[in-house]
Design an enzyme around this catalytic site. Structure first.
Site, PDB file in Angstrom:
ATOM      1  CE  LYS A  35      32.409  25.695   9.370  1.00 27.63           C
ATOM      2  NZ  LYS A  35      31.143  25.016   9.267  1.00 27.63           N
TER       3      LYS A  35
ATOM      4  CE  LYS B 285      31.761  22.181  11.088  1.00 30.81           C
ATOM      5  NZ  LYS B 285      30.401  21.897  10.612  1.00 30.81           N
TER       6      LYS B 285
HETATM    7  C1  PBG Z   1      26.945  22.429  10.426  1.00 29.70           C
HETATM    8  C2  PBG Z   1      27.655  23.675  10.069  1.00 29.70           C
HETATM    9  C3  PBG Z   1      28.115  24.660  10.938  1.00 29.70           C
HETATM   10  C4  PBG Z   1      28.707  25.636  10.147  1.00 29.70           C
HETATM   11  C5  PBG Z   1      28.578  25.232   8.832  1.00 29.70           C
HETATM   12  N1  PBG Z   1      27.951  23.998   8.799  1.00 29.70           N
HETATM   13  C6  PBG Z   1      27.955  24.775  12.392  1.00 29.70           C
HETATM   14  C7  PBG Z   1      28.593  23.809  13.288  1.00 29.70           C
HETATM   15  O1  PBG Z   1      29.374  22.957  12.899  1.00 29.70           O
HETATM   16  O2  PBG Z   1      28.297  23.922  14.468  1.00 29.70           O
HETATM   17  C8  PBG Z   1      29.354  26.896  10.661  1.00 29.70           C
HETATM   18  C9  PBG Z   1      29.527  27.974   9.655  1.00 29.70           C
HETATM   19  C10 PBG Z   1      29.825  29.301  10.208  1.00 29.70           C
HETATM   20  O3  PBG Z   1      30.070  29.500  11.420  1.00 29.70           O
HETATM   21  O4  PBG Z   1      29.813  30.246   9.402  1.00 29.70           O
HETATM   22  N2  PBG Z   1      25.951  22.096   9.524  1.00 29.70           N
END
Ligand code: PBG
Length: 330
Positions: free
Chosen positions: A249, A196
């Site tokens: 991601k 991520k």
């Molecule tokens: C954190 C989380 C995020 C997303 C999914 N889980 C936000 C982040 O890491 O700031 C982002 C998902 C998206 O942008 O569609 N719980």
């Protein structure tokens, strides 16, 4: 004048039926995971301005929306919660009457065959908006791990099929696996957000879930977008800790990462997360008439699968499932 060419790739592109026959990648609703934002109350549906077509819904309407996507063939939903109140330790995240706990029970009671995946992270629940417990202004990785265990076990107790730790805390998959097994939840799977990135493409999600950090950013735990070898390292660690799936991601600007992880770990299912900013861009360009939304979305989903993803988390899940059903040769 017609040349006698022995090779004419165009021959197999001549008709929709020929193209369907030689198509290498297929997307079906079964490949899609639909995310939902759940909020307290009843009969609540709040549009999210930066994500047209996506709403915050109360549990009763979540059940209706989950039914709609399940009827289209979508096998799984991913739940994010908006708590009633936030505090320094994010305590609603593991509360028995927390929003996600209520949502899981309701969906599993109404739609037992639908796979329920839950987000295991603190950022929506803490008043500071960070993904873990703070020591001063620093996130404490190891103090956060027991909280993640507690959240995952509480989701499993409510009937979650899969827990998805999204906070990029080192060791999270391993400690969650241990906690689930100790409590008798050895059948609950872990969808690891192994790879991520610290991405600007999460902007609309942070509006939707109210999880923006109050100070600083997430670059001490999420990955540097410039890196790909590090993605392989993150993946191997999570594989060893017991991840059942890997995830990359965001998806759209990271298809090389999807392909690299796919090649390196062919034995695990790979999920790509088509994130909120990617959704918002296509919706905005479609609404302005600058792009044909349906064609662009279906093209993107095929490209994500072609790069190597088995499943795609996407806010387009419902629309795309309808389009795929209506136009099987498109
Ligand atoms: C954190 C989380 C995020 C997303 C999914 N889980 C936000 C982040 O890491 O700031 C982002 C998902 C998206 O942008 O569609 N719980």
């Amino acid at each position: 004048m017609t040349e006698s060419l022995s090779h004419r790739p165009r021959r197999l592109r001549r008709t929709p039926a020929l193209r369907a026959l030689v198509r290498e990648t297929r997307v079906t609703p079964h490949d899609l995971i639909a995310p939902f934002f759940v909020t307290h109350g009843t009969n609540v549906r709040e549009p999210i301005p930066s994500m047209p077509g996506v709403d915050r819904v109360s549990v009763d309407l979540l059940v209706e929306d989950a039914h709609t996507v399940a009827a289209l063939g979508v096998p799984a939903i991913l739940l994010f919660g908006i708590p009633a109140s936030k505090d320094a330790s994010g305590s609603e995240s593991y509360a028995d009457d927390g929003i996600i706990q209520l949502a899981i029970r309701a969906v599993k009671a109404a739609l037992p065959a639908l796979t329920v995946i839950t987000d295991v992270c603190l950022c929506e629940y803490t008043d500071h908006g960070h993904c873990g417990l703070l020591h001063g202004e620093t996130i404490s990785n190891d103090d956060t791990l027991p909280v993640l265990q507690r959240i995952a076990v509480s989701h499993a107790e409510c009937g979650a099929d899969v827990v998805a730790p999204s906070g990029m805390m080192d060791g999270a998959v391993g400690v969650i696996r241990r906690a689930l097994d100790e409590r008798g939840f050895s059948d609950v799977a872990i969808l690891s957000y192994a790879v991520k990135y610290a991405s600007a493409f999460y902007g609309p999600f942070r509006d939707a879930a109210g999880g923006a950090p109050k100070f600083g950013d997430r670059r001490t735990h999420q990955m540097d977008p410039a890196n790909v070898r590090e993605a392989l390292r993150e993946s191997i660690l999570d594989v060893h800790e017991g991840a059942d799936f890997l995830m990359v991601k965001p998806a759209m600007a990271y298809l090389d990462v999807v392909a690299r992880v796919r090649d390196r770990y062919p034995e695990l299912p790979l999920v790509a997360y088509n994130v909120s900013g990617e959704y918002a861009m296509l919706k905005a360009a479609g609404a302005a008439g600058w792009i044909d939304e349906r064609s662009a979305v279906l093209e993107l989903l095929h490209c994500i699968k072609r790069a190597g993803a088995d499943a795609i988390i996407t806010y387009h899940a419902k629309d795309a499932s309808e389009w795929l059903r209506d136009h099987p040769l498109a």
